[in-house]
Design a protein around this motif. Structure first.
Motif, PDB file in Angstrom:
ATOM      1  N   ARG A  97      -2.772   9.651   9.865  1.00 58.34           N
ATOM      2  CA  ARG A  97      -4.074   9.546   9.209  1.00 58.34           C
ATOM      3  C   ARG A  97      -3.936   9.537   7.685  1.00 58.34           C
ATOM      4  O   ARG A  97      -4.605   8.765   7.002  1.00 58.34           O
ATOM      5  N   VAL A  98      -3.065  10.382   7.168  1.00 59.31           N
ATOM      6  CA  VAL A  98      -2.854  10.424   5.714  1.00 59.31           C
ATOM      7  C   VAL A  98      -2.237   9.113   5.238  1.00 59.31           C
ATOM      8  O   VAL A  98      -2.637   8.565   4.204  1.00 59.31           O
ATOM      9  N   LYS A  99      -1.285   8.594   5.996  1.00 62.16           N
ATOM     10  CA  LYS A  99      -0.650   7.331   5.623  1.00 62.16           C
ATOM     11  C   LYS A  99      -1.668   6.190   5.648  1.00 62.16           C
ATOM     12  O   LYS A  99      -1.697   5.362   4.731  1.00 62.16           O
ATOM     13  N   ASN A 100      -2.523   6.141   6.672  1.00 61.01           N
ATOM     14  CA  ASN A 100      -3.557   5.100   6.738  1.00 61.01           C
ATOM     15  C   ASN A 100      -4.530   5.219   5.576  1.00 61.01           C
ATOM     16  O   ASN A 100      -4.924   4.213   4.986  1.00 61.01           O
ATOM     17  N   ALA A 101      -4.922   6.435   5.256  1.00 59.92           N
ATOM     18  CA  ALA A 101      -5.849   6.641   4.140  1.00 59.92           C
ATOM     19  C   ALA A 101      -5.202   6.211   2.833  1.00 59.92           C
ATOM     20  O   ALA A 101      -5.846   5.579   1.987  1.00 59.92           O
ATOM     21  N   ALA A 102      -3.931   6.513   2.649  1.00 57.34           N
ATOM     22  CA  ALA A 102      -3.228   6.109   1.432  1.00 57.34           C
ATOM     23  C   ALA A 102      -3.113   4.591   1.354  1.00 57.34           C
ATOM     24  O   ALA A 102      -3.297   4.000   0.283  1.00 57.34           O
ATOM     25  N   ASP A 103      -2.828   3.945   2.492  1.00 54.80           N
ATOM     26  CA  ASP A 103      -2.748   2.482   2.509  1.00 54.80           C
ATOM     27  C   ASP A 103      -4.092   1.860   2.165  1.00 54.80           C
ATOM     28  O   ASP A 103      -4.163   0.908   1.387  1.00 54.80           O
ATOM     29  N   GLN A 104      -5.164   2.391   2.743  1.00 56.86           N
ATOM     30  CA  GLN A 104      -6.492   1.870   2.438  1.00 56.86           C
ATOM     31  C   GLN A 104      -6.832   2.080   0.979  1.00 56.86           C
ATOM     32  O   GLN A 104      -7.425   1.207   0.341  1.00 56.86           O
ATOM     33  N   PHE A 105      -6.435   3.208   0.427  1.00 62.00           N
ATOM     34  CA  PHE A 105      -6.719   3.491  -0.982  1.00 62.00           C
ATOM     35  C   PHE A 105      -5.972   2.511  -1.878  1.00 62.00           C
ATOM     36  O   PHE A 105      -6.542   1.970  -2.818  1.00 62.00           O
ATOM     37  N   THR A 106      -4.703   2.268  -1.582  1.00 61.94           N
ATOM     38  CA  THR A 106      -3.932   1.343  -2.419  1.00 61.94           C
ATOM     39  C   THR A 106      -4.445  -0.078  -2.268  1.00 61.94           C
ATOM     40  O   THR A 106      -4.474  -0.827  -3.240  1.00 61.94           O
ATOM     41  N   GLN A 107      -4.883  -0.466  -1.073  1.00 70.34           N
ATOM     42  CA  GLN A 107      -5.467  -1.794  -0.888  1.00 70.34           C
ATOM     43  C   GLN A 107      -6.763  -1.915  -1.668  1.00 70.34           C
ATOM     44  O   GLN A 107      -7.030  -2.940  -2.284  1.00 70.34           O
ATOM     45  N   HIS A 108      -7.551  -0.875  -1.648  1.00 65.96           N
ATOM     46  CA  HIS A 108      -8.820  -0.890  -2.374  1.00 65.96           C
ATOM     47  C   HIS A 108      -8.572  -0.919  -3.875  1.00 65.96           C
ATOM     48  O   HIS A 108      -9.285  -1.603  -4.608  1.00 65.96           O
ATOM     49  N   GLN A 109      -7.561  -0.217  -4.356  1.00 66.46           N
ATOM     50  CA  GLN A 109      -7.256  -0.192  -5.777  1.00 66.46           C
ATOM     51  C   GLN A 109      -6.686  -1.529  -6.251  1.00 66.46           C
ATOM     52  O   GLN A 109      -6.896  -1.928  -7.386  1.00 66.46           O
ATOM     53  N   SER A 110      -5.967  -2.233  -5.385  1.00 62.14           N
ATOM     54  CA  SER A 110      -5.362  -3.498  -5.801  1.00 62.14           C
ATOM     55  C   SER A 110      -6.394  -4.606  -5.893  1.00 62.14           C
ATOM     56  O   SER A 110      -6.197  -5.564  -6.626  1.00 62.14           O
ATOM     57  N   THR A 111      -7.502  -4.511  -5.179  1.00 55.62           N
ATOM     58  CA  THR A 111      -8.575  -5.509  -5.243  1.00 55.62           C
ATOM     59  C   THR A 111      -9.893  -4.799  -5.519  1.00 55.62           C
ATOM     60  O   THR A 111     -10.718  -4.639  -4.632  1.00 55.62           O
ATOM     61  N   PRO A 112     -10.112  -4.374  -6.776  1.00 49.92           N
ATOM     62  CA  PRO A 112     -11.320  -3.597  -7.059  1.00 49.92           C
ATOM     63  C   PRO A 112     -12.603  -4.410  -6.958  1.00 49.92           C
ATOM     64  O   PRO A 112     -13.650  -3.894  -6.658  1.00 49.92           O
ATOM     65  N   ALA A 113     -12.574  -5.715  -7.200  1.00 54.12           N
ATOM     66  CA  ALA A 113     -13.793  -6.517  -7.156  1.00 54.12           C
ATOM     67  C   ALA A 113     -14.002  -7.115  -5.778  1.00 54.12           C
ATOM     68  O   ALA A 113     -14.815  -8.005  -5.610  1.00 54.12           O
ATOM     69  N   GLY A 114     -13.298  -6.673  -4.815  1.00 59.88           N
ATOM     70  CA  GLY A 114     -13.452  -7.209  -3.468  1.00 59.88           C
ATOM     71  C   GLY A 114     -12.311  -8.159  -3.167  1.00 59.88           C
ATOM     72  O   GLY A 114     -11.300  -8.207  -3.851  1.00 59.88           O
ATOM     73  N   ASN A 115     -12.520  -8.982  -2.181  1.00 55.46           N
ATOM     74  CA  ASN A 115     -11.492  -9.918  -1.765  1.00 55.46           C
ATOM     75  C   ASN A 115     -11.492 -11.114  -2.700  1.00 55.46           C
ATOM     76  O   ASN A 115     -12.488 -11.813  -2.838  1.00 55.46           O
ATOM     77  N   ASP A 116     -10.378 -11.394  -3.355  1.00 55.80           N
ATOM     78  CA  ASP A 116     -10.287 -12.487  -4.322  1.00 55.80           C
ATOM     79  C   ASP A 116     -10.447 -13.841  -3.649  1.00 55.80           C
ATOM     80  O   ASP A 116     -10.976 -14.778  -4.249  1.00 55.80           O
ATOM     81  N   ASP A 117      -9.980 -13.972  -2.415  1.00 59.66           N
ATOM     82  CA  ASP A 117     -10.073 -15.263  -1.731  1.00 59.66           C
ATOM     83  C   ASP A 117     -11.523 -15.641  -1.489  1.00 59.66           C
ATOM     84  O   ASP A 117     -11.896 -16.808  -1.672  1.00 59.66           O
ATOM     85  N   THR A 118     -12.351 -14.700  -1.084  1.00 57.19           N
ATOM     86  CA  THR A 118     -13.757 -15.033  -0.835  1.00 57.19           C
ATOM     87  C   THR A 118     -14.463 -15.359  -2.137  1.00 57.19           C
ATOM     88  O   THR A 118     -15.316 -16.250  -2.178  1.00 57.19           O
ATOM     89  N   LEU A 119     -14.104 -14.709  -3.220  1.00 60.20           N
ATOM     90  CA  LEU A 119     -14.697 -15.008  -4.522  1.00 60.20           C
ATOM     91  C   LEU A 119     -14.301 -16.407  -4.971  1.00 60.20           C
ATOM     92  O   LEU A 119     -15.132 -17.173  -5.455  1.00 60.20           O
ATOM     93  N   ARG A 120     -13.057 -16.774  -4.782  1.00 61.26           N
ATOM     94  CA  ARG A 120     -12.599 -18.121  -5.129  1.00 61.26           C
ATOM     95  C   ARG A 120     -13.306 -19.171  -4.287  1.00 61.26           C
ATOM     96  O   ARG A 120     -13.672 -20.240  -4.783  1.00 61.26           O
ATOM     97  N   ASP A 121     -13.480 -18.871  -2.996  1.00 64.48           N
ATOM     98  CA  ASP A 121     -14.180 -19.817  -2.127  1.00 64.48           C
ATOM     99  C   ASP A 121     -15.615 -20.021  -2.579  1.00 64.48           C
ATOM    100  O   ASP A 121     -16.115 -21.155  -2.594  1.00 64.48           O
ATOM    101  N   GLU A 122     -16.292 -18.946  -2.937  1.00 58.93           N
ATOM    102  CA  GLU A 122     -17.674 -19.062  -3.406  1.00 58.93           C
ATOM    103  C   GLU A 122     -17.745 -19.870  -4.695  1.00 58.93           C
ATOM    104  O   GLU A 122     -18.645 -20.710  -4.861  1.00 58.93           O
ATOM    105  N   LEU A 123     -16.832 -19.636  -5.628  1.00 55.79           N
ATOM    106  CA  LEU A 123     -16.828 -20.393  -6.880  1.00 55.79           C
ATOM    107  C   LEU A 123     -16.521 -21.865  -6.632  1.00 55.79           C
ATOM    108  O   LEU A 123     -17.084 -22.754  -7.284  1.00 55.79           O
ATOM    109  N   THR A 124     -15.653 -22.158  -5.688  1.00 56.86           N
ATOM    110  CA  THR A 124     -15.356 -23.546  -5.338  1.00 56.86           C
ATOM    111  C   THR A 124     -16.586 -24.210  -4.753  1.00 56.86           C
ATOM    112  O   THR A 124     -16.893 -25.365  -5.075  1.00 56.86           O
ATOM    113  N   ASP A 125     -17.315 -23.492  -3.892  1.00 52.01           N
ATOM    114  CA  ASP A 125     -18.542 -24.041  -3.318  1.00 52.01           C
ATOM    115  C   ASP A 125     -19.565 -24.330  -4.403  1.00 52.01           C
ATOM    116  O   ASP A 125     -20.243 -25.356  -4.367  1.00 52.01           O
TER     117      ASP A 125
END
Length: 148
Positions: free
Chosen positions: A76-104
């Motif tokens: 559980r601690v390892k999963n929470a740490a992984d989720q935290f690091t994933q959240h910290q690496s993409t603070p504005a959300g998922n970059d791919d979805t943002l790029r897709d929206e801008l392309t649209d």
């Protein structure tokens, strides 16, 4: 100190009485007493061994449960740490979805849709509002008040 002395005196008198009583018994009674005492000692040994096995089994169960729980908490601690690091690496959300929206959005600007264009002639009827003086309401308020 008196209690200890009394206990020791009572123990000595009891041992002397048991010794005297044992020597007064016949040989068959002595053999029966020895056999009875040996049987009780064997029963006590068996119970002690049984309780030792029960304690060993309980300890093994405890260790197994503790290991499972500690592994669960570690996961559980390892999963929470992984989720935290994933959240910290993409603070504005998922970059791919943002790029897709801008392309649209950029592709929709290329289509044949009409843009809204405002100019001063259409909006203000041809009047040039950029050169007109701006009235100051503070000066007009002071002149409107009657003086004595």
């Amino acid at each position: 100190m008196g209690k200890k002395l009394g206990f020791l005196v009572g123990l000595a008198i009891g041992a002397a009485a048991a010794h005297t009583a044992y020597h007064r018994l016949s040989e068959t009674e002595k053999d029966e007493l020895k056999a009875d005492l040996q049987e009780k000692v064997n029963i006590a040994k068996d119970r002690a061994v049984d309780y030792a096995f029960y304690a060993s089994d309980a300890w093994d169960d405890f260790k197994e449960t503790f290991a499972d729980q500690s592994q669960n908490v570690s996961d559980r601690v390892k999963n929470a740490a992984d989720q935290f690091t994933q959240h910290q690496s993409t603070p504005a959300g998922n970059d791919d979805t943002l790029r897709d929206e801008l392309t649209d959005v950029s592709s929709s600007a290329d289509d044949e849709s009409e843009d809204i264009v405002l100019n001063s002639e259409d909006t203000f009827g041809g009047a040039d509002v950029s050169n007109q003086p701006v009235e100051d309401d503070s000066e007009s308020d002071s002149t409107d008040t009657p003086t004595e």
